[in-house]
Design an enzyme around this catalytic site. Structure first.
Site, PDB file in Angstrom:
ATOM      1  CG  ASN A   1      -1.855  -1.181   1.226  1.00  0.00           C
ATOM      2  OD1 ASN A   1      -2.022  -1.821   0.184  1.00  0.00           O
ATOM      3  ND2 ASN A   1      -2.440  -1.490   2.357  1.00  0.00           N
TER       4      ASN A   1
ATOM      5  CG  HIS B   1       3.670  -1.848  -4.979  1.00  0.00           C
ATOM      6  ND1 HIS B   1       2.533  -2.635  -4.995  1.00  0.00           N
ATOM      7  CD2 HIS B   1       4.676  -2.640  -5.456  1.00  0.00           C
ATOM      8  CE1 HIS B   1       2.840  -3.835  -5.464  1.00  0.00           C
ATOM      9  NE2 HIS B   1       4.128  -3.869  -5.740  1.00  0.00           N
TER      10      HIS B   1
ATOM     11  N   GLY C   1      -5.199  -9.177   3.336  1.00  0.00           N
ATOM     12  CA  GLY C   1      -5.894  -8.203   2.487  1.00  0.00           C
ATOM     13  C   GLY C   1      -5.237  -7.952   1.151  1.00  0.00           C
TER      14      GLY C   1
HETATM   15  C1  BJW Z   1     -10.010  -7.473   2.476  1.00  0.00           C
HETATM   16  C2  BJW Z   1     -10.966  -6.652   2.997  1.00  0.00           C
HETATM   17  C3  BJW Z   1     -10.943  -6.514   4.384  1.00  0.00           C
HETATM   18  C4  BJW Z   1     -11.281  -6.629   0.917  1.00  0.00           C
HETATM   19  N1  BJW Z   1     -10.025  -7.159   5.104  1.00  0.00           N
HETATM   20  N2  BJW Z   1      -9.102  -8.096   3.205  1.00  0.00           N
HETATM   21  C5  BJW Z   1       2.503 -12.085 -15.950  1.00  0.00           C
HETATM   22  C6  BJW Z   1       2.788 -12.939 -14.898  1.00  0.00           C
HETATM   23  C7  BJW Z   1       3.455 -12.486 -13.768  1.00  0.00           C
HETATM   24  C8  BJW Z   1       3.849 -11.170 -13.673  1.00  0.00           C
HETATM   25  C9  BJW Z   1       3.566 -10.324 -14.707  1.00  0.00           C
HETATM   26  C10 BJW Z   1       2.918 -10.772 -15.828  1.00  0.00           C
HETATM   27  N3  BJW Z   1       2.763  -9.710 -16.663  1.00  0.00           N
HETATM   28  C11 BJW Z   1       3.312  -8.611 -16.082  1.00  0.00           C
HETATM   29  C12 BJW Z   1       3.813  -8.984 -14.902  1.00  0.00           C
HETATM   30  C13 BJW Z   1       4.482  -8.129 -13.931  1.00  0.00           C
HETATM   31  C14 BJW Z   1       3.514  -7.285 -13.140  1.00  0.00           C
HETATM   32  C15 BJW Z   1       2.421  -8.160 -12.549  1.00  0.00           C
HETATM   33  O1  BJW Z   1       2.556  -8.758 -11.506  1.00  0.00           O
HETATM   34  N4  BJW Z   1       1.288  -8.243 -13.221  1.00  0.00           N
HETATM   35  C16 BJW Z   1       0.198  -9.144 -12.809  1.00  0.00           C
HETATM   36  C17 BJW Z   1      -0.987  -8.315 -12.324  1.00  0.00           C
HETATM   37  C18 BJW Z   1      -0.121 -10.016 -13.984  1.00  0.00           C
HETATM   38  N5  BJW Z   1       4.303  -6.678 -12.081  1.00  0.00           N
HETATM   39  C19 BJW Z   1       5.006  -5.569 -12.285  1.00  0.00           C
HETATM   40  O2  BJW Z   1       4.985  -4.966 -13.338  1.00  0.00           O
HETATM   41  C20 BJW Z   1       5.879  -5.130 -11.122  1.00  0.00           C
HETATM   42  N6  BJW Z   1       7.191  -4.886 -11.558  1.00  0.00           N
HETATM   43  C21 BJW Z   1       7.947  -5.841 -12.101  1.00  0.00           C
HETATM   44  O3  BJW Z   1       7.538  -6.971 -12.296  1.00  0.00           O
HETATM   45  O4  BJW Z   1       9.221  -5.419 -12.409  1.00  0.00           O
HETATM   46  C22 BJW Z   1      10.029  -6.291 -13.195  1.00  0.00           C
HETATM   47  C23 BJW Z   1       9.851  -5.877 -14.620  1.00  0.00           C
HETATM   48  C24 BJW Z   1      10.573  -4.812 -15.096  1.00  0.00           C
HETATM   49  C25 BJW Z   1      10.436  -4.445 -16.427  1.00  0.00           C
HETATM   50  C26 BJW Z   1       9.533  -5.137 -17.251  1.00  0.00           C
HETATM   51  C27 BJW Z   1       8.770  -6.169 -16.740  1.00  0.00           C
HETATM   52  C28 BJW Z   1       8.937  -6.553 -15.407  1.00  0.00           C
HETATM   53  C29 BJW Z   1       5.381  -3.814 -10.544  1.00  0.00           C
HETATM   54  C30 BJW Z   1       4.019  -3.952  -9.947  1.00  0.00           C
HETATM   55  C31 BJW Z   1       3.540  -2.594  -9.476  1.00  0.00           C
HETATM   56  C32 BJW Z   1       2.100  -2.641  -8.972  1.00  0.00           C
HETATM   57  N7  BJW Z   1       1.621  -1.329  -8.848  1.00  0.00           N
HETATM   58  C33 BJW Z   1       0.298  -1.097  -8.264  1.00  0.00           C
HETATM   59  C34 BJW Z   1       0.009   0.409  -8.306  1.00  0.00           C
HETATM   60  C35 BJW Z   1       0.843   1.117  -7.230  1.00  0.00           C
HETATM   61  C36 BJW Z   1       0.634   2.575  -7.225  1.00  0.00           C
HETATM   62  C37 BJW Z   1      -0.791   2.959  -6.919  1.00  0.00           C
HETATM   63  O5  BJW Z   1      -1.410   2.523  -5.944  1.00  0.00           O
HETATM   64  O6  BJW Z   1      -1.290   3.751  -7.684  1.00  0.00           O
HETATM   65  O7  BJW Z   1       0.266  -1.587  -6.914  1.00  0.00           O
HETATM   66  S1  BJW Z   1      -1.002  -2.036  -9.054  1.00  0.00           S
HETATM   67  C38 BJW Z   1      -1.895  -2.381  -7.583  1.00  0.00           C
HETATM   68  O8  BJW Z   1      -1.878  -3.820  -7.311  1.00  0.00           O
HETATM   69  C39 BJW Z   1      -1.097  -1.720  -6.450  1.00  0.00           C
HETATM   70  C40 BJW Z   1      -1.199  -2.759  -5.361  1.00  0.00           C
HETATM   71  O9  BJW Z   1      -0.162  -2.572  -4.411  1.00  0.00           O
HETATM   72  C41 BJW Z   1      -1.094  -4.052  -6.117  1.00  0.00           C
HETATM   73  C42 BJW Z   1      -1.639  -5.248  -5.369  1.00  0.00           C
HETATM   74  O10 BJW Z   1      -2.989  -5.131  -5.138  1.00  0.00           O
HETATM   75  P1  BJW Z   1      -3.607  -5.631  -3.737  1.00  0.00           P
HETATM   76  O11 BJW Z   1      -3.064  -4.822  -2.636  1.00  0.00           O
HETATM   77  O12 BJW Z   1      -3.468  -7.099  -3.630  1.00  0.00           O
HETATM   78  O13 BJW Z   1      -5.143  -5.171  -3.899  1.00  0.00           O
HETATM   79  P2  BJW Z   1      -6.353  -5.944  -4.598  1.00  0.00           P
HETATM   80  O14 BJW Z   1      -7.407  -4.944  -4.855  1.00  0.00           O
HETATM   81  O15 BJW Z   1      -5.903  -6.744  -5.754  1.00  0.00           O
HETATM   82  O16 BJW Z   1      -6.850  -6.989  -3.488  1.00  0.00           O
HETATM   83  C43 BJW Z   1      -7.489  -6.573  -2.303  1.00  0.00           C
HETATM   84  C44 BJW Z   1      -7.766  -7.796  -1.473  1.00  0.00           C
HETATM   85  O17 BJW Z   1      -8.310  -7.358  -0.246  1.00  0.00           O
HETATM   86  C45 BJW Z   1      -8.798  -8.760  -2.094  1.00  0.00           C
HETATM   87  O18 BJW Z   1      -8.280 -10.067  -2.050  1.00  0.00           O
HETATM   88  C46 BJW Z   1     -10.009  -8.632  -1.178  1.00  0.00           C
HETATM   89  O19 BJW Z   1     -10.739  -9.851  -1.009  1.00  0.00           O
HETATM   90  C47 BJW Z   1      -9.368  -8.227   0.126  1.00  0.00           C
HETATM   91  N8  BJW Z   1     -10.208  -7.471   1.042  1.00  0.00           N
HETATM   92  N9  BJW Z   1     -11.749  -6.162   1.934  1.00  0.00           N
HETATM   93  C48 BJW Z   1      -9.121  -7.949   4.441  1.00  0.00           C
HETATM   94  N10 BJW Z   1     -11.884  -5.736   4.993  1.00  0.00           N
END
Ligand code: BJW
Ligand code: ZN
Length: 252
Positions: free
Chosen positions: A104, A121, A189
């Site tokens: 986060n 992040h 989460g």
């Molecule tokens: C509750 C609740 C309650 C509800 N109590 N729980 C194919 C395969 C693998 C990887 C890749 C791929 N294609 C591309 C990639 C790489 C990519 C990636 O992983 N993509 C996948 C999505 C496919 N990753 C990247 O690009 C990363 N960098 C990287 O790999 O570098 C190497 C590289 C370099 C050059 C070229 C290629 C690779 C960087 C990732 C950056 C992510 N950025 C974001 C935005 C940040 C800025 C912003 O906020 O604006 O980060 S995206 C967004 O997702 C944000 C979050 O931190 C991140 C994760 O999301 P999170 O926190 O899990 O949220 P949700 O909404 O998904 O889930 C919420 C959960 O809460 C749910 O499960 C609910 O059930 C639960 N919940 N209420 C507890 N009360």
């Protein structure tokens, strides 16, 4: 009153643990009123990630991306840490080392009192110049439709990690090391789909950690977890913290 049934095994592991890691995602802040990304009400149900959270998106339309971050900064500025963040902060002094590794950018763990926090992040409160790389502290958010600029003339961007970008090296190395040492590793989460962050729970488990997931919905990590506590973190974490404090007595 406690409603979650915690296993004796989890309690024993926590009572014996030296090092604990809490890996968190947007769900821990949901009960504060910060929208999550995925799911029916999530940010990505209205916007495509690649249209807002990538360098391509920023280069295409920096004013739009800045407007989105200004909007989210306003939401985050108006909310408070919830009972889940607070419970994690209360748990920190109960262990030799308790580390929060968060995806986060909302600063709510620090605002709740957690001290050892690794932000994978970035942080929405920070920005930096894309040309000279200097941080731009206290940056006034741009007027709608405009882009903030550095004294050097460069474009300023939010200090967050977009898709396709590397994670901050020090934070990542420290998080991997903590996952490798953890006796108990909580994944809380997070949908556990964004890599490389999502590899941490698997790395922890491979190194012998007891893996506990807290989430109202199952995720791809659930089958690998040793224990799945289904429900909101704002209820489960305070219950767990209370149980831990009462079980430890004067132990530490
Ligand atoms: C509750 C609740 C309650 C509800 N109590 N729980 C194919 C395969 C693998 C990887 C890749 C791929 N294609 C591309 C990639 C790489 C990519 C990636 O992983 N993509 C996948 C999505 C496919 N990753 C990247 O690009 C990363 N960098 C990287 O790999 O570098 C190497 C590289 C370099 C050059 C070229 C290629 C690779 C960087 C990732 C950056 C992510 N950025 C974001 C935005 C940040 C800025 C912003 O906020 O604006 O980060 S995206 C967004 O997702 C944000 C979050 O931190 C991140 C994760 O999301 P999170 O926190 O899990 O949220 P949700 O909404 O998904 O889930 C919420 C959960 O809460 C749910 O499960 C609910 O059930 C639960 N919940 N209420 C507890 N009360
Ligand atoms: Zn500059």
């Amino acid at each position: 009153m406690s409603t979650t049934a915690f296993s004796r095994n989890l309690l024993d592991r926590l009572l014996k643990a030296d090092e604990v890691v809490a890996f968190t995602g947007a769900g821990v802040s949901a009960e504060s009123g910060v929208p999550t990304f995925r799911g029916t009400d999530g940010i990505w149900s209205k916007f495509k990630p690649e249209e807002l959270a990538s360098m391509e998106a920023f280069m295409r339309n920096p004013a739009l991306v800045w407007e989105w971050y200004a909007h989210r900064r306003a939401i985050i500025g108006d909310v408070r840490p919830n009972a889940g963040h607070e419970a994690l902060a209360r748990m920190e002094p109960l262990f030799s080392r308790f580390t929060v590794v968060t995806q986060n950018i909302d600063n709510l763990h620090r605002r709740a009192g957690s001290r050892r926090v690794h932000e994978l992040h970035g942080n929405i409160e920070r920005s930096y110049c894309m040309t000279c790389l200097k941080q731009a502290p206290g940056l006034d958010l741009p007027e709608r439709g405009s882009i903030p600029r550095c004294a050097c003339g460069g474009v300023i961007r939010p200090d967050v990690v977009w898709f396709g970008e590397m994670l901050p090296e020090e934070e990542w190395e420290a998080s991997m090391a903590a996952a490798g040492r953890a006796d108990v590793f909580f994944s809380i989460g997070t949908s556990a789909v964004v890599y490389p962050a999502a590899s941490l729970p698997y790395a922890a488990k491979r190194s012998g950690a007891y893996l506990v997931e807290i989430n109202p919905e199952p995720t791809p990590l659930t089958p690998t977890s040793d224990e799945y506590l289904q429900g909101p973190s704002g209820s489960i974490l305070p219950e767990l913290c209370e149980l831990l404090v009462s079980s430890r007595g004067g132990k530490r």
